[in-house]
Design an enzyme around this catalytic site. Sequence first.
Site, PDB file in Angstrom:
ATOM      1  N   TYR A  22       0.904  -1.133   0.093  1.00 21.15           N
ATOM      2  CA  TYR A  22       0.060   0.175   0.101  1.00 21.15           C
ATOM      3  C   TYR A  22       0.863   1.230  -0.037  1.00 21.15           C
ATOM      4  O   TYR A  22       0.199   2.382   0.052  1.00 21.15           O
ATOM      5  CB  TYR A  22      -1.057   0.001   1.156  1.00 21.15           C
ATOM      6  CG  TYR A  22      -1.901  -1.111   1.145  1.00 21.15           C
ATOM      7  CD1 TYR A  22      -2.900  -1.107   0.242  1.00 21.15           C
ATOM      8  CD2 TYR A  22      -2.141  -2.149   2.239  1.00 21.15           C
ATOM      9  CE1 TYR A  22      -3.721  -2.324   0.083  1.00 21.15           C
ATOM     10  CE2 TYR A  22      -3.025  -3.193   2.091  1.00 21.15           C
ATOM     11  CZ  TYR A  22      -3.863  -3.332   1.083  1.00 21.15           C
ATOM     12  OH  TYR A  22      -4.616  -4.291   0.997  1.00 21.15           O
ATOM     13  N   ASN A  72     -12.962   4.078  -1.569  1.00 19.24           N
ATOM     14  CA  ASN A  72     -12.385   3.034  -1.507  1.00 19.24           C
ATOM     15  C   ASN A  72     -12.806   2.112  -0.418  1.00 19.24           C
ATOM     16  O   ASN A  72     -13.013   2.430   0.735  1.00 19.24           O
ATOM     17  CB  ASN A  72     -10.954   3.359  -1.182  1.00 19.24           C
ATOM     18  CG  ASN A  72      -9.801   2.120  -0.951  1.00 19.24           C
ATOM     19  OD1 ASN A  72     -10.411   0.971  -1.093  1.00 19.24           O
ATOM     20  ND2 ASN A  72      -8.838   2.294  -0.997  1.00 19.24           N
ATOM     21  N   HIS A  78     -15.332  -6.471  -1.158  1.00 20.39           N
ATOM     22  CA  HIS A  78     -15.451  -8.039  -1.528  1.00 20.39           C
ATOM     23  C   HIS A  78     -16.601  -8.546  -0.855  1.00 20.39           C
ATOM     24  O   HIS A  78     -16.798  -9.919  -0.936  1.00 20.39           O
ATOM     25  CB  HIS A  78     -14.262  -8.883  -1.298  1.00 20.39           C
ATOM     26  CG  HIS A  78     -13.170  -7.912  -1.632  1.00 20.39           C
ATOM     27  ND1 HIS A  78     -12.801  -7.588  -3.037  1.00 20.39           N
ATOM     28  CD2 HIS A  78     -11.912  -7.408  -1.103  1.00 20.39           C
ATOM     29  CE1 HIS A  78     -11.641  -7.118  -3.065  1.00 20.39           C
ATOM     30  NE2 HIS A  78     -11.029  -6.658  -1.854  1.00 20.39           N
ATOM     31  N   ASP A  85     -26.166  -2.274  -2.014  1.00 21.45           N
ATOM     32  CA  ASP A  85     -27.672  -1.737  -2.086  1.00 21.45           C
ATOM     33  C   ASP A  85     -27.947  -0.165  -1.864  1.00 21.45           C
ATOM     34  O   ASP A  85     -28.496   0.330  -2.675  1.00 21.45           O
ATOM     35  CB  ASP A  85     -28.328  -2.587  -1.003  1.00 21.45           C
ATOM     36  CG  ASP A  85     -28.550  -4.137  -1.501  1.00 21.45           C
ATOM     37  OD1 ASP A  85     -28.061  -4.440  -2.733  1.00 21.45           O
ATOM     38  OD2 ASP A  85     -29.186  -4.825  -0.727  1.00 21.45           O
ATOM     39  N   HIS A  98      -8.914   1.584  -5.874  1.00 19.72           N
ATOM     40  CA  HIS A  98      -8.305   0.845  -4.962  1.00 19.72           C
ATOM     41  C   HIS A  98      -6.695   1.131  -5.194  1.00 19.72           C
ATOM     42  O   HIS A  98      -6.323   1.435  -6.478  1.00 19.72           O
ATOM     43  CB  HIS A  98      -8.269  -0.774  -5.468  1.00 19.72           C
ATOM     44  CG  HIS A  98      -9.832  -1.093  -5.100  1.00 19.72           C
ATOM     45  ND1 HIS A  98     -10.134  -1.408  -3.806  1.00 19.72           N
ATOM     46  CD2 HIS A  98     -10.997  -1.244  -5.944  1.00 19.72           C
ATOM     47  CE1 HIS A  98     -11.494  -1.667  -4.044  1.00 19.72           C
ATOM     48  NE2 HIS A  98     -12.033  -1.542  -5.134  1.00 19.72           N
ATOM     49  N   SER A 100      -4.075  -0.939  -4.426  1.00 18.06           N
ATOM     50  CA  SER A 100      -3.365  -2.105  -5.077  1.00 18.06           C
ATOM     51  C   SER A 100      -4.168  -2.743  -6.274  1.00 18.06           C
ATOM     52  O   SER A 100      -5.345  -2.208  -6.347  1.00 18.06           O
ATOM     53  CB  SER A 100      -3.380  -3.238  -4.077  1.00 18.06           C
ATOM     54  OG  SER A 100      -4.635  -3.577  -3.412  1.00 18.06           O
ATOM     55  N   ARG A 109     -10.083 -11.400  -3.874  1.00 15.58           N
ATOM     56  CA  ARG A 109      -9.931  -9.923  -4.174  1.00 15.58           C
ATOM     57  C   ARG A 109     -10.432  -9.663  -5.410  1.00 15.58           C
ATOM     58  O   ARG A 109     -10.701  -8.656  -6.114  1.00 15.58           O
ATOM     59  CB  ARG A 109      -8.785  -9.174  -3.633  1.00 15.58           C
ATOM     60  CG  ARG A 109      -8.611  -9.491  -2.378  1.00 15.58           C
ATOM     61  CD  ARG A 109      -7.013  -8.467  -2.136  1.00 15.58           C
ATOM     62  NE  ARG A 109      -6.427  -8.954  -1.106  1.00 15.58           N
ATOM     63  CZ  ARG A 109      -6.655  -8.228   0.123  1.00 15.58           C
ATOM     64  NH1 ARG A 109      -7.516  -7.535   0.518  1.00 15.58           N
ATOM     65  NH2 ARG A 109      -6.042  -9.009   1.332  1.00 15.58           N
TER      66      ARG A 109
HETATM   67  O1  CA2 Z   1      -6.069  -1.681  -2.528  1.00 14.37           O
HETATM   68  C1  CA2 Z   1      -7.036  -1.100  -2.084  1.00 14.37           C
HETATM   69  O2  CA2 Z   1      -6.920  -0.020  -1.972  1.00 14.37           O
HETATM   70  C2  CA2 Z   1      -7.953  -2.096  -0.964  1.00 14.37           C
HETATM   71  O3  CA2 Z   1      -9.334  -1.490  -1.161  1.00 14.37           O
HETATM   72  C3  CA2 Z   1      -7.236  -2.265   0.106  1.00 14.37           C
HETATM   73  C4  CA2 Z   1      -8.123  -2.980   1.139  1.00 14.37           C
HETATM   74  C5  CA2 Z   1      -8.298  -4.551   0.748  1.00 14.37           C
HETATM   75  O4  CA2 Z   1      -9.093  -5.239   1.531  1.00 14.37           O
HETATM   76  C6  CA2 Z   1      -8.830  -4.288  -0.640  1.00 14.37           C
HETATM   77  O5  CA2 Z   1      -8.719  -5.780  -1.166  1.00 14.37           O
HETATM   78  C7  CA2 Z   1      -7.956  -3.486  -1.741  1.00 14.37           C
HETATM   79  C8  CA2 Z   1      -7.672  -3.090   2.594  1.00 14.37           C
HETATM   80  C9  CA2 Z   1      -7.127  -2.012   3.191  1.00 14.37           C
HETATM   81  C10 CA2 Z   1      -6.362  -2.253   4.394  1.00 14.37           C
HETATM   82  O6  CA2 Z   1      -5.540  -1.372   4.499  1.00 14.37           O
HETATM   83  C11 CA2 Z   1      -4.244  -1.224   4.977  1.00 14.37           C
HETATM   84  C12 CA2 Z   1      -3.760  -0.078   5.197  1.00 14.37           C
HETATM   85  C13 CA2 Z   1      -2.410  -0.205   5.853  1.00 14.37           C
HETATM   86  C14 CA2 Z   1      -1.915  -1.463   6.105  1.00 14.37           C
HETATM   87  C15 CA2 Z   1      -2.613  -2.530   6.069  1.00 14.37           C
HETATM   88  C16 CA2 Z   1      -3.683  -2.469   5.647  1.00 14.37           C
END
Ligand code: CA2
Length: 144
Positions: A22, A72, A78, A85, A98, A100, A109
């Site tokens: 990230y 986001n 997911h 809704d 997103h 990533s 994902r």
């Molecule tokens: O890539 C993205 O922006 C996601 O939305 C981030 C979500 C993940 O569940 C999606 O599949 C993709 C997770 C956010 C978690 O954020 C963190 C930030 C820093 C460290 C760990 C997690």
Amino acid sequence: MTIMVLNGPNLNLLGQRDEKTYGSQTLVDVKTLLQVTFPAIEFIFLQSNHEGDLVDAIQSARTGTIDAIVANWGGFTHSSVAIHDALELLQLPKVEVHISNIHAREEFRERSITGKAMDGIITGFGIFSYVLGVHAALHLSAKS
Ligand code: CA2
């Protein structure tokens, strides 16, 4: 023009953990990047770890003062039928972003439930995905 930027669970930890996936920038950096890139736009910026808060925020965008949503949804992307809704009931430009590339990670994902109720999805450009998301929202607003 007012754009609501919504952020789902764990994004408050951005920049503090898992920098490989990230990056090292924080959610405050994301907000600053948007404000500096789009000085004429007012951003309503929210992060919540709670699904109901995000549903409430989507419903609050129906008041007529919000022009678009860039979101986001974090892990709720997911899993959340409730956010899906709520989004379906909202007639505004809606862009999912997103950090990533969700298609280059675990199989779970791959599917975006929320994305089915958004106009489109931008994924994999780091925090620049948010900038691209606002550009997409402006494009959609200009068309409508
Ligand atoms: O890539 C993205 O922006 C996601 O939305 C981030 C979500 C993940 O569940 C999606 O599949 C993709 C997770 C956010 C978690 O954020 C963190 C930030 C820093 C460290 C760990 C997690």
